[in-house]
Design an enzyme around this catalytic site. Structure first.
Site, PDB file in Angstrom:
ATOM      1  N   SER A  73       7.489   3.621  -5.635  1.00  0.00           N
ATOM      2  CA  SER A  73       6.480   2.566  -5.540  1.00  0.00           C
ATOM      3  C   SER A  73       5.198   2.961  -6.259  1.00  0.00           C
ATOM      4  O   SER A  73       4.660   4.047  -6.050  1.00  0.00           O
ATOM      5  CB  SER A  73       6.156   2.267  -4.078  1.00  0.00           C
ATOM      6  OG  SER A  73       7.223   1.626  -3.445  1.00  0.00           O
TER       7      SER A  73
ATOM      8  N   HIS B 299       0.495  -0.885  -0.874  1.00  0.00           N
ATOM      9  CA  HIS B 299       1.187  -0.357   0.295  1.00  0.00           C
ATOM     10  C   HIS B 299       1.349   1.163   0.238  1.00  0.00           C
ATOM     11  O   HIS B 299       1.655   1.789   1.244  1.00  0.00           O
ATOM     12  CB  HIS B 299       2.546  -1.044   0.503  1.00  0.00           C
ATOM     13  CG  HIS B 299       3.623  -0.644  -0.454  1.00  0.00           C
ATOM     14  ND1 HIS B 299       4.005  -1.413  -1.540  1.00  0.00           N
ATOM     15  CD2 HIS B 299       4.439   0.443  -0.481  1.00  0.00           C
ATOM     16  CE1 HIS B 299       4.986  -0.824  -2.182  1.00  0.00           C
ATOM     17  NE2 HIS B 299       5.279   0.305  -1.558  1.00  0.00           N
TER      18      HIS B 299
ATOM     19  N   ASP C 142      -0.322  -6.646  -3.967  1.00  0.00           N
ATOM     20  CA  ASP C 142       0.162  -5.288  -3.687  1.00  0.00           C
ATOM     21  C   ASP C 142      -0.225  -4.315  -4.801  1.00  0.00           C
ATOM     22  O   ASP C 142       0.558  -3.430  -5.162  1.00  0.00           O
ATOM     23  CB  ASP C 142       1.682  -5.271  -3.473  1.00  0.00           C
ATOM     24  CG  ASP C 142       2.139  -4.015  -2.740  1.00  0.00           C
ATOM     25  OD1 ASP C 142       1.280  -3.291  -2.192  1.00  0.00           O
ATOM     26  OD2 ASP C 142       3.355  -3.732  -2.733  1.00  0.00           O
TER      27      ASP C 142
END
Length: 243
Positions: free
Chosen positions: A177, A71, A101
C-alpha cells in the site's frame, strides 16, 4: 532477442524512488483481570499500547516529498521512511485525505531519487506495468502484470468519495500500500492501494489510484493542506414539499 519484454531498465529506474514506511501509533486496549472477572469486581483497565505498522511510499520530488496511502499513516504518532539505499529519515505528515486515501509526507534533505509522473489516462488495457513496494516487509520488491481494467468503482469502503481505480494483475500484498505502479518507461502512473481478496492476500487482482488523481491530491495537500473540491451551488428540495 527471444521476443520477451525486458523490465530491467524500468525496475532499475523506479526502485530507488520507492520507500519503506514505518509507523508507530498508541492505541487504547481494554484489559480485564481474570481474578476480577471471575469474582465480580469488574476490574476493566484501559491500557495504551504501541502498535507498529508498515507500508510503502513514492518520492515525487528531489526535495523529499512522498506520496503514500492515508490508511498507511492514519492515526500514527511517528512516521519514518527508509530509502532503497537503507538511509532512514523521520517523516512529517504534510496532509492526508481520507476520501481519496492519499497522504503526503516530507523528509528533510535534497537530491533524493524520485519518480517522474506518467500519463495514467493514456494507459491501455493489456499494457504491461510494474508494482513496486514492500510486501510483508520484503523491501524493494518488483512484480509485473498487465492493466486488467480501468475506471473501476466501488472497490473500497464508502468513505472514499471518488473511486476510479486502475485494475492490475501484478501481485500486490499487505505492505505494498502506497507503493508505485509504473509503466515500462519507469514513469509513475498509479499508487497501489487495494487488493480483491477473501483471505487478505493477493488472489489475482489489485487496484491502484491513477496518478492523475493522486498527483492532484498531493499538490493540493502541499499548497493548501487540504484537497480543493468543487461544490455545486444549488439545492434541490423534496418535490413533495412543493405540492
Amino acid at each position: 532477442s527471444q521476443g520477451y519484454f525486458d523490465f530491467t531498465e524500468a525496475a532499475e529506474k523506479a526502485v530507488h524512488g520507492v520507500v519503506h514506511v514505518k509507523t508507530k501509533a498508541v492505541r487504547e486496549q481494554v484489559v480485564i483481570n481474570p481474578f476480577d472477572f471471575f469474582f465480580g469486581f469488574g476490574g476493566e483497565q484501559v491500557i495504551p499500547r504501541e502498535q507498529v505498522g508498515f507500508g510503502s511510499g513514492v518520492i515525487i520530488s528531489k526535495d523529499g516529498y512522498i506520496i503514500t496511502n492515508n490508511h498507511v499513516i492514519e492515526g500514527a504518532t511517528e512516521v519514518s521512511v527508509t530509502l532503497n539505499d537503507e538511509r532512514e529519515f523521520t517523516a512529517k505528515v504534510v496532509g492526508a485525505d481520507a476520501q481519496s486515501d492519499i497522504a503526503l509526507l516530507k523528509i528533510d534533505g535534497d537530491n533524493f531519487p524520485y519518480l517522474s509522473f506518467g500519463n495514467s489516462d493514456a494507459l491501455r488495457v493489456g499494457e504491461w506495468v510494474l508494482a513496486i513496494g514492500n510486501p510483508f516487509n520484503l523491501t524493494s520488491t518488483v512484480t509485473a502484470g498487465i492493466v486488467s481494467a480501468k475506471n473501476r468503482t466501488n472497490i473500497v469502503g464508502e468513505n472514499m468519495g471518488l473511486q476510479s481505480f486502475i485494475q492490475i494483475d501484478a501481485a500486490v500484498n499487505p505492505g505494498n500500500s502506497g507503493g508505485a505502479l509504473v509503466n515500462t518507461k519507469g514513469e509513475l502512473v498509479g499508487i497501489n492501494t487495494a487488493i480483491y481478496s477473501e483471505t487478505g492476500n493477493f488472489t489475482g487482482y489489485a487496484f491502484a489510484i491513477p496518478i492523475s488523481i493522486a498527483g492532484k491530491v498531493a499538490a493540493d495537500l502541499k499548497e493548501y493542506g487540504i484537497v480543493q473540491r468543487a461544490v455545486l451551488g444549488i439545492q434541490v428540495p423534496n418535490i413533495e414539499y412543493l405540492k
